[in-house]
Write a protein that holds these residues in place. Structure first.
Motif, PDB file in Angstrom:
ATOM      1  N   ILE A 157     -64.775 -76.726  -5.160  1.00 27.57           N
ATOM      2  CA  ILE A 157     -66.113 -75.643  -4.857  1.00 27.57           C
ATOM      3  C   ILE A 157     -67.308 -76.384  -5.484  1.00 27.57           C
ATOM      4  CG2 ILE A 157     -65.858 -74.275  -7.011  1.00 27.57           C
ATOM      5  CD1 ILE A 157     -66.780 -71.997  -5.186  1.00 27.57           C
ATOM      6  N   HIS A 158     -67.049 -77.045  -6.664  1.00 26.72           N
ATOM      7  CA  HIS A 158     -68.266 -77.576  -7.129  1.00 26.72           C
ATOM      8  C   HIS A 158     -68.907 -79.022  -6.393  1.00 26.72           C
ATOM      9  CE1 HIS A 158     -67.648 -74.924 -10.760  1.00 26.72           C
ATOM     10  NE2 HIS A 158     -66.389 -75.329 -10.802  1.00 26.72           N
ATOM     11  N   SER A 159     -67.943 -79.565  -5.803  1.00 25.35           N
ATOM     12  CA  SER A 159     -68.264 -80.586  -4.864  1.00 25.35           C
ATOM     13  C   SER A 159     -68.331 -80.443  -3.473  1.00 25.35           C
ATOM     14  CB  SER A 159     -67.461 -81.925  -5.259  1.00 25.35           C
ATOM     15  OG  SER A 159     -66.260 -81.823  -5.118  1.00 25.35           O
ATOM     16  N   LEU A 160     -67.907 -79.243  -3.016  1.00 22.68           N
ATOM     17  CA  LEU A 160     -67.930 -79.076  -1.583  1.00 22.68           C
ATOM     18  C   LEU A 160     -68.934 -79.504  -0.774  1.00 22.68           C
ATOM     19  CD1 LEU A 160     -66.066 -77.974   0.674  1.00 22.68           C
ATOM     20  CD2 LEU A 160     -67.239 -75.539   0.332  1.00 22.68           C
ATOM     21  N   PHE A 161     -70.273 -79.195  -1.048  1.00 20.61           N
ATOM     22  CA  PHE A 161     -71.283 -79.573  -0.194  1.00 20.61           C
ATOM     23  C   PHE A 161     -72.099 -80.579  -0.898  1.00 20.61           C
ATOM     24  CE2 PHE A 161     -70.302 -75.495   1.760  1.00 20.61           C
ATOM     25  CZ  PHE A 161     -69.975 -75.830   3.360  1.00 20.61           C
ATOM     26  N   SER A 162     -71.669 -81.206  -2.161  1.00 23.27           N
ATOM     27  CA  SER A 162     -72.352 -82.198  -2.551  1.00 23.27           C
ATOM     28  C   SER A 162     -72.214 -83.628  -1.961  1.00 23.27           C
ATOM     29  CB  SER A 162     -72.022 -82.475  -4.206  1.00 23.27           C
ATOM     30  OG  SER A 162     -70.848 -82.612  -4.355  1.00 23.27           O
ATOM     31  N   LEU A 163     -71.261 -83.818  -1.291  1.00 28.33           N
ATOM     32  CA  LEU A 163     -70.773 -84.875  -0.611  1.00 28.33           C
ATOM     33  C   LEU A 163     -71.249 -84.779   0.933  1.00 28.33           C
ATOM     34  CD1 LEU A 163     -67.010 -85.406  -1.705  1.00 28.33           C
ATOM     35  CD2 LEU A 163     -69.129 -86.569  -2.755  1.00 28.33           C
ATOM     36  N   LEU A 164     -71.726 -83.519   1.161  1.00 28.17           N
ATOM     37  CA  LEU A 164     -72.009 -83.588   2.727  1.00 28.17           C
ATOM     38  C   LEU A 164     -73.505 -82.734   2.500  1.00 28.17           C
ATOM     39  CD1 LEU A 164     -68.629 -81.941   3.883  1.00 28.17           C
ATOM     40  CD2 LEU A 164     -69.213 -84.248   4.449  1.00 28.17           C
ATOM     41  N   ASN A 165     -74.091 -82.850   4.010  1.00 29.91           N
ATOM     42  CA  ASN A 165     -75.402 -82.099   4.060  1.00 29.91           C
ATOM     43  C   ASN A 165     -74.975 -80.784   4.514  1.00 29.91           C
ATOM     44  OD1 ASN A 165     -77.974 -81.168   4.669  1.00 29.91           O
ATOM     45  ND2 ASN A 165     -78.102 -82.756   6.282  1.00 29.91           N
ATOM     46  N   PRO A 166     -75.251 -79.853   3.722  1.00 28.68           N
ATOM     47  CA  PRO A 166     -74.774 -78.472   4.182  1.00 28.68           C
ATOM     48  C   PRO A 166     -75.614 -77.912   5.819  1.00 28.68           C
ATOM     49  CG  PRO A 166     -75.342 -78.302   2.029  1.00 28.68           C
ATOM     50  CD  PRO A 166     -75.629 -79.799   2.493  1.00 28.68           C
ATOM     51  N   GLU A 167     -76.775 -78.492   5.832  1.00 35.03           N
ATOM     52  CA  GLU A 167     -77.536 -78.246   7.124  1.00 35.03           C
ATOM     53  C   GLU A 167     -76.806 -78.660   8.257  1.00 35.03           C
ATOM     54  OE1 GLU A 167     -80.238 -76.257   7.245  1.00 35.03           O
ATOM     55  OE2 GLU A 167     -79.687 -75.977   5.205  1.00 35.03           O
ATOM     56  N   ALA A 168     -76.153 -80.161   7.953  1.00 35.32           N
ATOM     57  CA  ALA A 168     -75.477 -80.870   9.255  1.00 35.32           C
ATOM     58  C   ALA A 168     -74.162 -79.990   9.790  1.00 35.32           C
ATOM     59  CB  ALA A 168     -75.106 -82.322   8.889  1.00 35.32           C
ATOM     60  N   ILE A 169     -73.697 -79.186   8.830  1.00 32.53           N
ATOM     61  CA  ILE A 169     -72.231 -78.398   9.014  1.00 32.53           C
ATOM     62  C   ILE A 169     -72.614 -77.194  10.130  1.00 32.53           C
ATOM     63  CG2 ILE A 169     -70.274 -77.257   7.948  1.00 32.53           C
ATOM     64  CD1 ILE A 169     -70.512 -80.330   7.437  1.00 32.53           C
ATOM     65  N   ILE A 170     -71.798 -77.271  11.244  1.00 30.26           N
ATOM     66  CA  ILE A 170     -72.082 -76.174  12.267  1.00 30.26           C
ATOM     67  C   ILE A 170     -71.032 -75.099  12.120  1.00 30.26           C
ATOM     68  CG2 ILE A 170     -73.280 -77.527  13.896  1.00 30.26           C
ATOM     69  CD1 ILE A 170     -70.683 -77.894  15.542  1.00 30.26           C
ATOM     70  N   GLY A 171     -69.856 -75.383  11.495  1.00 23.49           N
ATOM     71  CA  GLY A 171     -68.773 -74.400  11.345  1.00 23.49           C
ATOM     72  C   GLY A 171     -67.523 -75.534  10.559  1.00 23.49           C
ATOM     73  N   VAL A 172     -66.452 -74.347  10.150  1.00 29.54           N
ATOM     74  CA  VAL A 172     -65.571 -74.792   9.065  1.00 29.54           C
ATOM     75  C   VAL A 172     -64.091 -74.278   9.670  1.00 29.54           C
ATOM     76  CG1 VAL A 172     -64.576 -74.725   6.827  1.00 29.54           C
ATOM     77  CG2 VAL A 172     -67.046 -74.636   7.226  1.00 29.54           C
ATOM     78  N   LEU A 173     -63.247 -75.300   9.869  1.00 31.16           N
ATOM     79  CA  LEU A 173     -61.827 -75.073  10.133  1.00 31.16           C
ATOM     80  C   LEU A 173     -61.094 -74.891   8.677  1.00 31.16           C
ATOM     81  CD1 LEU A 173     -61.535 -76.856  13.203  1.00 31.16           C
ATOM     82  CD2 LEU A 173     -61.675 -74.377  13.287  1.00 31.16           C
ATOM     83  N   ALA A 174     -60.460 -73.813   8.331  1.00 33.93           N
ATOM     84  CA  ALA A 174     -59.835 -73.782   7.168  1.00 33.93           C
ATOM     85  C   ALA A 174     -58.282 -74.165   7.387  1.00 33.93           C
ATOM     86  CB  ALA A 174     -60.041 -72.513   6.283  1.00 33.93           C
ATOM     87  N   PRO A 200     -62.887 -68.694  -3.144  1.00 33.91           N
ATOM     88  CA  PRO A 200     -64.045 -69.059  -3.510  1.00 33.91           C
ATOM     89  C   PRO A 200     -64.767 -70.131  -2.567  1.00 33.91           C
ATOM     90  CG  PRO A 200     -62.762 -69.149  -5.513  1.00 33.91           C
ATOM     91  CD  PRO A 200     -61.826 -68.645  -4.465  1.00 33.91           C
ATOM     92  N   ILE A 201     -63.849 -71.076  -1.984  1.00 34.65           N
ATOM     93  CA  ILE A 201     -64.514 -72.159  -1.137  1.00 34.65           C
ATOM     94  C   ILE A 201     -64.581 -71.307   0.172  1.00 34.65           C
ATOM     95  CG2 ILE A 201     -63.843 -74.168   0.093  1.00 34.65           C
ATOM     96  CD1 ILE A 201     -62.108 -74.918  -2.304  1.00 34.65           C
ATOM     97  N   LEU A 202     -63.777 -70.568   0.667  1.00 30.16           N
ATOM     98  CA  LEU A 202     -64.166 -69.730   1.853  1.00 30.16           C
ATOM     99  C   LEU A 202     -65.600 -68.948   1.600  1.00 30.16           C
ATOM    100  CD1 LEU A 202     -60.785 -68.630   2.706  1.00 30.16           C
ATOM    101  CD2 LEU A 202     -62.007 -70.532   3.510  1.00 30.16           C
ATOM    102  N   GLY A 206     -58.979 -61.022   1.399  1.00 31.25           N
ATOM    103  CA  GLY A 206     -60.385 -60.694   0.740  1.00 31.25           C
ATOM    104  C   GLY A 206     -61.413 -61.387   1.719  1.00 31.25           C
ATOM    105  N   PHE A 207     -61.015 -61.910   2.594  1.00 30.59           N
ATOM    106  CA  PHE A 207     -62.076 -62.757   3.485  1.00 30.59           C
ATOM    107  C   PHE A 207     -61.850 -62.512   5.221  1.00 30.59           C
ATOM    108  CE2 PHE A 207     -63.751 -66.521   5.561  1.00 30.59           C
ATOM    109  CZ  PHE A 207     -64.934 -66.756   4.836  1.00 30.59           C
ATOM    110  N   PRO A 208     -62.331 -61.552   5.521  1.00 30.24           N
ATOM    111  CA  PRO A 208     -62.288 -61.509   6.957  1.00 30.24           C
ATOM    112  C   PRO A 208     -62.980 -62.492   7.941  1.00 30.24           C
ATOM    113  CG  PRO A 208     -63.753 -59.773   5.905  1.00 30.24           C
ATOM    114  CD  PRO A 208     -63.404 -60.409   5.067  1.00 30.24           C
ATOM    115  N   CYS A 209     -62.176 -63.096   8.917  1.00 25.99           N
ATOM    116  CA  CYS A 209     -62.795 -64.063   9.601  1.00 25.99           C
ATOM    117  C   CYS A 209     -61.670 -64.158  10.887  1.00 25.99           C
ATOM    118  CB  CYS A 209     -62.815 -65.396   9.103  1.00 25.99           C
ATOM    119  SG  CYS A 209     -61.280 -66.159   8.543  1.00 25.99           S
ATOM    120  N   ASP A 210     -62.098 -65.188  11.723  1.00 26.59           N
ATOM    121  CA  ASP A 210     -61.116 -65.611  13.023  1.00 26.59           C
ATOM    122  C   ASP A 210     -60.108 -66.250  12.476  1.00 26.59           C
ATOM    123  OD1 ASP A 210     -63.004 -64.295  14.818  1.00 26.59           O
ATOM    124  OD2 ASP A 210     -64.078 -66.225  15.223  1.00 26.59           O
TER     125      ASP A 210
END
Length: 335
Positions: A119-136, A143-145, A164-168
């Motif tokens: 969680i501490h490096s999740l988006f430090s390696l990536l540009n959050p603005e470029a991410i359009i969606g997440v496949l978990a 916490p990451i979700l 604790g995390f409702p989603c598709d």
């Protein structure tokens, strides 16, 4: 005229796993040179032609046409936990990952894969603005979700559920599959069963356990299960089995949470009681041919493709109710 040749048919013909066949046909690593040559030769003999199903969900024609014209920008983030072999190289999760990548490549969508994300490096390696969606994929930590959602990224879970995390979410139809297995075994006259698998490890295991219990109840059979085998890890199989059956006889059927459990258990039972020829094993996912008398063939690639479908639909329908989609597997009975 003979129908379409499947990877499972090639695997059965050469005595290797469907995953090995998939890797060889795709030209990927993880298969020896000898096995690769054997698989390619057999595939040519059988007239195999690979087809990737279209990554679309049933929709109106105008929506499908719009999807075909749409040019996607941005990146889809694919998360793997790398626990209990939940990574792109495993026999189960590997084909699922191939389905995801095939669907994204088909639409020209860039993707980035993170294994064991922190969680501490999740988006430090990536540009959050470029991410359009997440496949978990698999059991990603809550916490990451929640961090993904805080940043406004739609999430689709694949073969996992987090209360604790409702989603598709996209699942194999576990209840239907285990019901078919139990109906088959009950129809053959078996009456003594033991479920094996750590049901807390995966929601799919838990659903299979629920279906197993329901089948016993419907058949009017006692549910005398050994709790230790419901918390049973892959490691330490011999010792766990010896302790569980130190004072009671082995059952007629071990109903295993997946085929890997069945493969380990079959070896352990043979060591524990070399005369145990009449004991049989069932599994789930059809990844270890020759071990189980009944299993369910899970089309892992289809799970991955449908997960991409759902994520792209969610991106354009952010306020719609969450959906849980089930992909029905095929019962495989090995006489």
């Amino acid at each position: 005229m003979r129908g379409k040749i499947t990877m499972q048919e090639i695997a059965d013909s050469v005595g290797l796993s469907k995953y090995a066949v998939s890797r060889a046909l795709a030209g990927k690593s993880g298969v020896s040179a000898h096995s690769r040559e054997l698989i390619l030769k057999k595939a040519a003999e059988l007239g195999y032609r690979k087809e990737i199903p279209p990554a679309v969900t049933p929709r109106r024609r105008d929506e499908q046409a719009e999807d075909q014209r749409r040019v996607w920008t941005g990146t889809v983030l694919v998360l793997f936990p790398d626990v209990r072999s939940q990574n792109p190289e495993s026999a189960y999760w590997g084909p699922l990952f191939e389905g995801i990548t095939a669907a994204l490549n088909q639409k020209g969508i860039h993707f980035a894969t993170l294994v064991k994300p922190d969680i501490h490096s999740l988006f430090s390696l990536l540009n959050p603005e470029a991410i359009i969606g997440v496949l978990a994929v698999g059991s990603i930590a809550s916490p990451i979700l929640h961090e993904c959602r805080r940043l406004g990224k739609p999430v689709v879970m694949v073969d996992h559920w987090d209360k604790g995390f409702p989603c598709d979410s996209i699942f194999s139809d576990n209840l239907a599959g285990i019901n078919e297995i139990m109906s088959t075994m009950l129809g053959k006259g078996y009456r003594e069963y033991q479920f094996v698998g750590k049901i807390a490890d995966a929601y799919s295991f838990y659903e299979r356990w629920l279906g197993f219990n329901a089948a016993l109840m419907d058949a009017g059979l006692p549910q005398h299960q050994i709790p230790a085998l419901l918390q049973y890890e892959y490691e330490g199989c011999d010792e766990a089995l010896r302790e569980a059956f130190a004072t009671r006889p082995l059952p007629q059927v071990f109903v295993c949470a997946n085929d890997y459990y069945a493969s380990l258990l079959a070896k352990a039972v043979k060591k524990l009681d070399p005369s145990s020829e009449g004991i049989v094993f069932t599994g789930f996912d059809n990844s270890y041919p020759g071990v189980t008398v009944a299993t369910v063939n899970v089309e892992e690639e289809i799970l991955g493709i449908r997960a991409v479908d759902q994520l792209l639909w969610r991106i354009h329908h952010p306020t719609a109710s969450y959906e849980r989609k089930l992909i029905r597997g095929r019962l495989v009975v090995n006489e």
